[in-house]
Motif scaffolding. Sequence first.
Motif, PDB file in Angstrom:
ATOM      1  N   LYS A  45      35.358  -6.781 -65.939  1.00 51.16           N
ATOM      2  CA  LYS A  45      35.097  -8.012 -65.185  1.00 51.16           C
ATOM      3  C   LYS A  45      33.729  -8.614 -65.553  1.00 51.16           C
ATOM      4  O   LYS A  45      33.633  -9.796 -65.871  1.00 51.16           O
ATOM      5  CB  LYS A  45      35.158  -7.734 -63.672  1.00 51.16           C
ATOM      6  N   SER A  46      32.681  -7.786 -65.485  1.00 49.73           N
ATOM      7  CA  SER A  46      31.337  -8.311 -65.773  1.00 49.73           C
ATOM      8  C   SER A  46      31.207  -8.717 -67.231  1.00 49.73           C
ATOM      9  O   SER A  46      30.549  -9.716 -67.548  1.00 49.73           O
ATOM     10  CB  SER A  46      30.269  -7.276 -65.425  1.00 49.73           C
ATOM     11  N   THR A  47      31.837  -7.963 -68.123  1.00 50.49           N
ATOM     12  CA  THR A  47      31.804  -8.328 -69.539  1.00 50.49           C
ATOM     13  C   THR A  47      32.449  -9.694 -69.740  1.00 50.49           C
ATOM     14  O   THR A  47      31.907 -10.544 -70.460  1.00 50.49           O
ATOM     15  CB  THR A  47      32.523  -7.259 -70.391  1.00 50.49           C
ATOM     16  N   LEU A 171      30.827 -16.087 -59.842  1.00 53.95           N
ATOM     17  CA  LEU A 171      30.187 -15.209 -58.857  1.00 53.95           C
ATOM     18  C   LEU A 171      30.634 -13.774 -59.110  1.00 53.95           C
ATOM     19  O   LEU A 171      31.762 -13.404 -58.795  1.00 53.95           O
ATOM     20  CB  LEU A 171      30.584 -15.635 -57.434  1.00 53.95           C
ATOM     21  N   ASP A 172      29.748 -12.983 -59.718  1.00 54.43           N
ATOM     22  CA  ASP A 172      30.082 -11.586 -59.996  1.00 54.43           C
ATOM     23  C   ASP A 172      29.599 -10.737 -58.823  1.00 54.43           C
ATOM     24  O   ASP A 172      28.402 -10.560 -58.641  1.00 54.43           O
ATOM     25  CB  ASP A 172      29.432 -11.139 -61.305  1.00 54.43           C
ATOM     26  N   GLU A 173      30.533 -10.253 -58.040  1.00 53.11           N
ATOM     27  CA  GLU A 173      30.237  -9.461 -56.847  1.00 53.11           C
ATOM     28  C   GLU A 173      29.231 -10.149 -55.919  1.00 53.11           C
ATOM     29  O   GLU A 173      28.190  -9.569 -55.589  1.00 53.11           O
ATOM     30  CB  GLU A 173      29.753  -8.056 -57.240  1.00 53.11           C
ATOM     31  N   PRO A 174      29.550 -11.361 -55.481  1.00 53.13           N
ATOM     32  CA  PRO A 174      28.600 -12.087 -54.632  1.00 53.13           C
ATOM     33  C   PRO A 174      28.348 -11.399 -53.291  1.00 53.13           C
ATOM     34  O   PRO A 174      27.341 -11.683 -52.648  1.00 53.13           O
ATOM     35  CB  PRO A 174      29.281 -13.445 -54.413  1.00 53.13           C
TER      36      PRO A 174
HETATM   37 MG    MG Z   1      31.010  -5.442 -62.885  1.00 50.24          MG
END
Ligand code: MG
Length: 250
Positions: A45-47, A171-174
């Motif tokens: 996901k973050s990548t 929004l990555d893990e907001p």
């Molecule tokens: Mg991540």
Amino acid sequence: MGEGPLLEVRDVSKTFGGVHAVAGVSFALRPGDVQAVIGPNGAGKSTLFNLLTGQLACDGGRILFRGERIDGAPPHQIWRKGISRTFQVPAVFQSLTVRENVQAALLSRRGMSGRLVAKTAGLFEADAAAVLAQVGLLGYADDGCGTLSLGDMKRMELALALASEPALLLLDEPTAGMSSEERAELMETVVRIVRERNLTVLFTEHDMDVVFGTATRILVLHHGRALAEGTPAEVRGNPEVQQVYLGGAL
Ligand code: MG
Ligand code: ADP
């Protein structure tokens, strides 16, 4: 409406050593979509987010924003085109007030140096107040950023991303570190702002109640691959997705 997609991701890949962090992922976002990206830790996901913002270069595939290729462009150029992500905590100036931080972000969007902010008290004050009101921080405008609670710091990150006036918000893990009540509340705020500002959002979130209560579409990643993509109902009914989530969580 006959509008084309805002964002198109075509067969995008990224490998770290032997790890296929993102392995041939394709999907599209239409204007107004609030799309969740879900998947276990390490799913990619973050990548994927870092590929979209230009923080990482793709090994293969294409990314188009408003029909124009952005893969290979540097982060500041992609940001200028209208893709913003939530800033991480160190991006907040601890010595400035909540209001001054938003003013600094507005200055930077409008081509002025954020470092001028100390000398420009009063600049974009109305715009800063509007952003702070939207995220529910207007009452803290004159407080130092160092005094904010975790939940308010998350709202601050959202305010800074909004101050850069994006079309697409990533929004990555907001809601990382928040209680499930705070999570639902923050995501409700996000959805309201999305509607008010005509934004499109891609977000990651671990709480499935929040995901299914918020997202208009869901992309499921697993070992870097897109396992499923569709409406919440389509994704919930997908047997492979059920398997990854052990049949119970959805
Ligand atoms: Mg991540
Ligand atoms: P998620 O955000 O879904 O938890 P990540 O995108 O952070 O997943 O990670 C996907 C995979 O890529 C994991 O196996 C992770 O260890 C690996 N990975 C991510 N970033 C790097 C990096 N900078 N260097 C090496 N491996 C990485």
